[in-house]
Motif scaffolding. Structure first.
Motif, mmCIF file in Angstrom:
data_model
loop_
_atom_site.group_PDB
_atom_site.id
_atom_site.type_symbol
_atom_site.label_atom_id
_atom_site.label_comp_id
_atom_site.label_asym_id
_atom_site.label_seq_id
_atom_site.Cartn_x
_atom_site.Cartn_y
_atom_site.Cartn_z
ATOM 1 N N SER A 131 -5.311 18.536 -0.589
ATOM 2 C CA SER A 131 -4.971 18.671 0.641
ATOM 3 C C SER A 131 -4.518 17.023 1.325
ATOM 4 C CB SER A 131 -6.204 18.895 1.563
ATOM 5 O OG SER A 131 -7.178 18.110 1.750
ATOM 6 N N ILE A 132 -4.076 17.088 2.289
ATOM 7 C CA ILE A 132 -3.506 15.736 2.597
ATOM 8 C C ILE A 132 -4.558 14.810 2.690
ATOM 9 C CG2 ILE A 132 -2.206 14.318 4.384
ATOM 10 C CD1 ILE A 132 -0.667 16.946 5.121
ATOM 11 N N GLY A 133 -5.624 15.145 3.588
ATOM 12 C CA GLY A 133 -6.937 14.181 3.524
ATOM 13 C C GLY A 133 -7.273 14.086 2.247
ATOM 14 N N GLU A 134 -7.543 14.905 1.454
ATOM 15 C CA GLU A 134 -8.133 14.471 0.129
ATOM 16 C C GLU A 134 -7.185 13.477 -0.896
ATOM 17 O OE1 GLU A 134 -8.286 18.556 -1.388
ATOM 18 O OE2 GLU A 134 -10.220 18.709 -1.113
ATOM 19 N N ARG A 135 -6.019 13.629 -0.596
ATOM 20 C CA ARG A 135 -4.862 12.729 -1.297
ATOM 21 C C ARG A 135 -5.207 11.224 -0.756
ATOM 22 N NH1 ARG A 135 0.914 14.853 -2.621
ATOM 23 N NH2 ARG A 135 0.269 17.112 -3.282
ATOM 24 N N ALA A 136 -5.255 11.492 0.621
ATOM 25 C CA ALA A 136 -5.422 9.855 1.269
ATOM 26 C C ALA A 136 -6.911 9.278 0.852
ATOM 27 C CB ALA A 136 -5.294 10.065 2.848
ATOM 28 N N LYS A 137 -7.802 9.973 0.787
ATOM 29 C CA LYS A 137 -9.012 9.475 0.340
ATOM 30 C C LYS A 137 -8.898 8.910 -1.088
ATOM 31 C CE LYS A 137 -12.057 11.973 3.352
ATOM 32 N NZ LYS A 137 -13.293 13.370 3.389
ATOM 33 N N THR A 138 -8.285 9.709 -2.045
ATOM 34 C CA THR A 138 -8.204 9.353 -3.501
ATOM 35 C C THR A 138 -7.367 8.257 -3.313
ATOM 36 O OG1 THR A 138 -8.224 11.736 -3.928
ATOM 37 C CG2 THR A 138 -7.188 10.230 -5.589
ATOM 38 N N VAL A 139 -6.069 7.889 -2.695
ATOM 39 C CA VAL A 139 -5.260 6.872 -2.931
ATOM 40 C C VAL A 139 -6.083 5.521 -2.097
ATOM 41 C CG1 VAL A 139 -3.310 5.837 -1.619
ATOM 42 C CG2 VAL A 139 -3.136 8.081 -2.524
ATOM 43 N N ALA A 140 -6.910 5.901 -0.929
ATOM 44 C CA ALA A 140 -7.712 4.556 -0.563
ATOM 45 C C ALA A 140 -8.948 4.091 -1.563
ATOM 46 C CB ALA A 140 -8.386 5.361 0.806
ATOM 47 N N ALA A 192 -10.245 -0.072 -5.478
ATOM 48 C CA ALA A 192 -10.742 -0.153 -6.974
ATOM 49 C C ALA A 192 -9.693 -1.458 -7.596
ATOM 50 C CB ALA A 192 -11.024 1.138 -7.465
ATOM 51 N N LEU A 193 -8.398 -1.357 -6.947
ATOM 52 C CA LEU A 193 -7.668 -2.073 -7.760
ATOM 53 C C LEU A 193 -7.894 -3.576 -7.759
ATOM 54 C CD1 LEU A 193 -3.847 -1.104 -6.662
ATOM 55 C CD2 LEU A 193 -4.939 -1.116 -8.942
ATOM 56 N N GLY A 194 -7.815 -4.334 -8.867
ATOM 57 C CA GLY A 194 -8.151 -5.806 -8.913
ATOM 58 C C GLY A 194 -6.814 -6.571 -8.356
ATOM 59 N N ALA A 195 -6.800 -7.843 -7.909
ATOM 60 C CA ALA A 195 -5.981 -8.684 -7.500
ATOM 61 C C ALA A 195 -4.769 -8.575 -8.241
ATOM 62 C CB ALA A 195 -6.690 -10.047 -7.323
ATOM 63 N N LYS A 196 -4.834 -8.831 -9.687
ATOM 64 C CA LYS A 196 -3.862 -8.981 -10.496
ATOM 65 C C LYS A 196 -2.860 -7.603 -10.232
ATOM 66 C CE LYS A 196 -2.729 -10.171 -15.349
ATOM 67 N NZ LYS A 196 -3.204 -10.352 -16.633
ATOM 68 N N GLU A 197 -3.285 -6.595 -10.120
ATOM 69 C CA GLU A 197 -2.526 -5.389 -9.965
ATOM 70 C C GLU A 197 -2.056 -5.324 -8.581
ATOM 71 O OE1 GLU A 197 -5.696 -5.079 -10.938
ATOM 72 O OE2 GLU A 197 -5.451 -4.384 -13.289
ATOM 73 N N LYS A 198 -2.708 -5.881 -7.516
ATOM 74 C CA LYS A 198 -2.088 -5.841 -6.256
ATOM 75 C C LYS A 198 -0.965 -6.733 -6.052
ATOM 76 C CE LYS A 198 -6.162 -3.946 -3.582
ATOM 77 N NZ LYS A 198 -6.931 -4.232 -2.601
ATOM 78 N N HIS A 257 0.766 -1.161 0.067
ATOM 79 C CA HIS A 257 -0.087 -0.099 -0.017
ATOM 80 C C HIS A 257 0.886 1.328 -0.146
ATOM 81 C CE1 HIS A 257 -2.579 3.112 1.685
ATOM 82 N NE2 HIS A 257 -3.603 2.672 0.919
ATOM 83 N N ALA A 258 1.753 1.113 0.710
ATOM 84 C CA ALA A 258 2.807 2.451 0.968
ATOM 85 C C ALA A 258 3.571 2.535 -0.706
ATOM 86 C CB ALA A 258 3.885 2.193 1.860
ATOM 87 N N LEU A 259 3.926 1.645 -1.080
ATOM 88 C CA LEU A 259 4.509 1.631 -2.485
ATOM 89 C C LEU A 259 3.277 2.292 -3.614
ATOM 90 C CD1 LEU A 259 7.040 1.250 -4.477
ATOM 91 C CD2 LEU A 259 6.081 -1.321 -4.615
ATOM 92 N N PHE A 260 2.359 1.926 -3.424
ATOM 93 C CA PHE A 260 1.217 2.227 -4.304
ATOM 94 C C PHE A 260 1.307 3.690 -3.899
ATOM 95 C CE2 PHE A 260 -3.300 3.049 -4.949
ATOM 96 C CZ PHE A 260 -3.495 2.811 -6.380
ATOM 97 N N LYS A 261 0.907 4.196 -2.780
ATOM 98 C CA LYS A 261 0.764 5.565 -2.459
ATOM 99 C C LYS A 261 1.630 6.606 -2.796
ATOM 100 C CE LYS A 261 1.329 6.999 1.889
ATOM 101 N NZ LYS A 261 1.137 7.180 3.235
ATOM 102 N N LYS A 262 2.920 5.933 -2.771
ATOM 103 C CA LYS A 262 4.168 6.707 -3.442
ATOM 104 C C LYS A 262 4.066 6.910 -5.017
ATOM 105 C CE LYS A 262 9.164 6.524 -3.281
ATOM 106 N NZ LYS A 262 10.289 5.861 -3.162
ATOM 107 N N GLU A 263 3.556 5.882 -5.595
ATOM 108 C CA GLU A 263 3.526 5.989 -7.109
ATOM 109 C C GLU A 263 2.326 6.905 -7.441
ATOM 110 O OE1 GLU A 263 5.467 4.750 -9.628
ATOM 111 O OE2 GLU A 263 7.021 4.181 -7.823
ATOM 112 N N MET A 264 1.286 6.792 -6.853
ATOM 113 C CA MET A 264 0.187 7.694 -6.944
ATOM 114 C C MET A 264 0.507 8.909 -6.739
ATOM 115 S SD MET A 264 -2.513 6.066 -8.200
ATOM 116 C CE MET A 264 -3.621 7.611 -7.626
#
Length: 107
Positions: free
Chosen positions: A25-34, A39-45, A9-16
Motif C-alpha cells: 500500500s502507499i502507506g507501507e511504501r512510505a514507511k519502507t522508504v522512510a 538507515a542510509l549513511g552520510a556517504k550515500e546521502k 529524499h524525493a530522488l531516493f524515493k523515486k529510485e526506491m
C-alpha cells in the motif's frame, strides 16, 4: 510551468519505488522508504545530494533569464491592451449608433 528539481529524499524515493513490491500500500511504501532513508549513511546521502545539485544546476542553466521573461510578458500585455483598446474604440462607436437606432425605433 517549470518544475522545481527534486530534493534528495524525493530522488531516493523515486529510485526506491522502482525496486519495491507493487502490492504494497502507499502507506507501507512510505514507511519502507522512510526507514531506508534514515538507515542510509552520510556517504550515500551525499552522493544523492550531489546528483540533485547537478540536476538543479542543469535546470537553472536551461531556464530563461527571469528579466527577459518578465519583459516579454509585459510586452505581450501591452500588445493585448492596445488591441483591446482599438477594438473597443472601433466597436464602441458602432454599438452606440446601434443602441441609438434601436431606441429611436422602439421609442
Amino acid at each position: 510551468a517549470v518544475k522545481k528539481p527534486a530534493t534528495s529524499h524525493a530522488l531516493f524515493k523515486k529510485e526506491m519505488s522502482k525496486t519495491m513490491d507493487s502490492e504494497l500500500s502507499i502507506g507501507e511504501r512510505a514507511k519502507t522508504v522512510a526507514t531506508k532513508w534514515k538507515a542510509l549513511g552520510a556517504k550515500e546521502k551525499n552522493k544523492i545530494q550531489d546528483q540533485v545539485a547537478t540536476v538543479k544546476k542543469a535546470s537553472e542553466d536551461s531556464l530563461p533569464n527571469k528579466k527577459a521573461f518578465a519583459k516579454k510578458a509585459d510586452d505581450t500585455q501591452k500588445v493585448y491592451q492596445k488591441a483591446k483598446d482599438e477594438y473597443s474604440k472601433k466597436n464602441g462607436e458602432f454599438l452606440k449608433r446601434v443602441t441609438k437606432a434601436k431606441k429611436a425605433l422602439v421609442g
